[in-house]
Scaffold this active site. Structure first.
Site, PDB file in Angstrom:
ATOM      1  N   ARG A 159       0.868  -1.175   0.000  1.00  0.00           N
ATOM      2  CA  ARG A 159       0.000   0.000   0.000  1.00  0.00           C
ATOM      3  C   ARG A 159       0.906   1.226   0.000  1.00  0.00           C
ATOM      4  O   ARG A 159       2.036   1.176   0.490  1.00  0.00           O
ATOM      5  CB  ARG A 159      -0.893   0.004   1.240  1.00  0.00           C
ATOM      6  CG  ARG A 159      -1.813  -1.207   1.344  1.00  0.00           C
ATOM      7  CD  ARG A 159      -2.604  -1.181   2.654  1.00  0.00           C
ATOM      8  NE  ARG A 159      -3.521  -2.320   2.734  1.00  0.00           N
ATOM      9  CZ  ARG A 159      -3.223  -3.484   3.309  1.00  0.00           C
ATOM     10  NH1 ARG A 159      -2.026  -3.664   3.848  1.00  0.00           N
ATOM     11  NH2 ARG A 159      -4.107  -4.468   3.340  1.00  0.00           N
ATOM     12  N   LYS A 182      -2.257  -3.121   7.819  1.00  0.00           N
ATOM     13  CA  LYS A 182      -3.540  -2.807   8.460  1.00  0.00           C
ATOM     14  C   LYS A 182      -3.765  -3.702   9.677  1.00  0.00           C
ATOM     15  O   LYS A 182      -3.446  -4.883   9.655  1.00  0.00           O
ATOM     16  CB  LYS A 182      -4.692  -3.012   7.466  1.00  0.00           C
ATOM     17  CG  LYS A 182      -4.868  -1.864   6.485  1.00  0.00           C
ATOM     18  CD  LYS A 182      -6.142  -2.061   5.687  1.00  0.00           C
ATOM     19  CE  LYS A 182      -6.404  -0.878   4.769  1.00  0.00           C
ATOM     20  NZ  LYS A 182      -7.650  -1.049   3.994  1.00  0.00           N
ATOM     21  N   HIS A 250      -2.151   3.278  -5.798  1.00  0.00           N
ATOM     22  CA  HIS A 250      -2.781   2.035  -5.344  1.00  0.00           C
ATOM     23  C   HIS A 250      -3.054   1.074  -6.497  1.00  0.00           C
ATOM     24  O   HIS A 250      -3.092  -0.148  -6.295  1.00  0.00           O
ATOM     25  CB  HIS A 250      -4.084   2.349  -4.606  1.00  0.00           C
ATOM     26  CG  HIS A 250      -4.509   1.263  -3.669  1.00  0.00           C
ATOM     27  ND1 HIS A 250      -3.760   0.900  -2.557  1.00  0.00           N
ATOM     28  CD2 HIS A 250      -5.592   0.440  -3.661  1.00  0.00           C
ATOM     29  CE1 HIS A 250      -4.372  -0.085  -1.918  1.00  0.00           C
ATOM     30  NE2 HIS A 250      -5.482  -0.388  -2.567  1.00  0.00           N
ATOM     31  N   TYR A 285      -9.437 -10.633  -6.939  1.00  0.00           N
ATOM     32  CA  TYR A 285      -8.488 -10.552  -8.053  1.00  0.00           C
ATOM     33  C   TYR A 285      -8.725 -11.656  -9.076  1.00  0.00           C
ATOM     34  O   TYR A 285      -8.390 -11.498 -10.247  1.00  0.00           O
ATOM     35  CB  TYR A 285      -7.046 -10.582  -7.524  1.00  0.00           C
ATOM     36  CG  TYR A 285      -6.683  -9.319  -6.810  1.00  0.00           C
ATOM     37  CD1 TYR A 285      -6.319  -8.176  -7.517  1.00  0.00           C
ATOM     38  CD2 TYR A 285      -6.744  -9.237  -5.422  1.00  0.00           C
ATOM     39  CE1 TYR A 285      -6.017  -7.000  -6.864  1.00  0.00           C
ATOM     40  CE2 TYR A 285      -6.439  -8.065  -4.760  1.00  0.00           C
ATOM     41  CZ  TYR A 285      -6.077  -6.951  -5.486  1.00  0.00           C
ATOM     42  OH  TYR A 285      -5.785  -5.775  -4.830  1.00  0.00           O
TER      43      TYR A 285
END
Length: 305
Positions: A159, A182, A250, A285
């Site tokens: 990220r 995160k 991103h 994805y």
């Protein structure tokens, strides 16, 4: 404008989020902005300066009116949901630190989010971007910084916030990067030589001295580089070379994932590399890869009937 006693509570809440809950600075800033938006709306709703009693006695009509205003102001479902989470978090903090009992706000459900599939770039667009990002920066060290950062994101799937947190200590290990992502979740990412070499070259000409624990990517004045500044460089690149509208920092993380999947990576490995808590997030994805294959089939397959 906020009452000083409320501002003091907000300051304590922010410290609690950082020191006890290990929230990132980015999350704390976002939560703080959401809470202030809520309190400003409460000011307007009550036609007087908000007090702690207003906060404790806020009813469901006020809260739903605030959410409706956010919706009318074209906030996305994700932003509205995050805002409600921020305010709920503040109320939980008040439960711990004041005489506040269970509040009606905890009964309100977040709006359903529209699931958007991640948008990846084509491999050709990635190559064009990596070849030409150095053209933006005006001075050599900034040009090299831009390329090193973009290569790092695409080569590692980081990220933008994670990439901008890289310090000299990360460079001491020759084989992998240890990333705290995160939710304070740690993951191990292999170093690709091209990324590490570019970062080393960048640091050799960086005009600012940095400690081992300081983020290495700096702005022109020597302060920590902000994501918005880097994305502005990408906007210039996108417009000049006619690259896709969804090109952002991103999107290179999405491209890292999609391209690995298209070249045979398995979902579990990809989940680890991306730092996803849930495999279902990574499975998004596969949907984009299937759409890509369908597009290739439609345009290139010789037998279409």
């Amino acid at each position: 404008m906020l009452d000083t006693s409320i501002q003091a509570l907000i300051n304590k809440w922010q410290k609690y989020l950082v020191l006890q809950r290990n929230y990132s600075n980015h999350t704390v800033i976002s939560y703080n902005n959401d809470l202030k938006h809520f309190l400003e709306f409460m000011n307007y709703y009550n036609s007087e300066l908000v007090t702690i009693n207003h906060i404790k006695t806020a009813d469901i009509r006020l809260i739903r009116s605030w959410l409706a205003k956010r919706n009318c102001d074209n906030f996305t479902a994700s932003s509205i949901s995050r805002g409600l989470s921020a305010v709920k978090n503040f109320y939980r903090f008040l439960e711990k630190t004041t005489q506040l009992n269970s509040h009606i706000i905890f009964s309100i459900k977040s709006p359903k989010k529209t699931k958007l599939l991640p948008k990846a770039l084509s491999e050709d667009d990635v190559v064009i971007s990596l070849e030409h990002i150095e053209e933006y920066g005006n001075v050599k060290w900034v040009e090299l910084r831009n390329k090193a950062l973009l290569v790092l994101i695409y080569a590692s799937g980081l990220r933008i916030s994670e990439a901008l947190s890289i310090t000299k200590l990360h460079l001491q290990n020759l084989e992998f990067i240890r990333i705290i992502g995160k939710g304070s979740k740690e993951r191990i990412i292999p170093w690709l030589p091209i990324a590490k070499n570019l970062i080393t070259q960048y640091l050799e000409i960086l005009p600012y001295k940095l400690g081992d624990n300081e983020p290495i990517f700096r702005g022109k004045q020597g302060k920590e580089l902000q994501p918005s500044v880097f994305n502005r460089e990408l906007i210039k690149l996108k417009h000049f070379y006619g690259l896709p509208q969804h090109l952002t920092a991103h999107s290179f993380r999405h491209s890292f994932a999609s391209h690995l999947l298209e070249h045979g990576a398995d979902l579990r490995s990809l989940q680890e590399l991306l730092g996803h808590k849930s495999l279902s997030t990574t499975q998004n994805y596969t949907k984009t890869s299937i759409k890509h294959l369908e597009a290739v089939y439609t345009t290139a397959y010789p037998i279409k009937k």
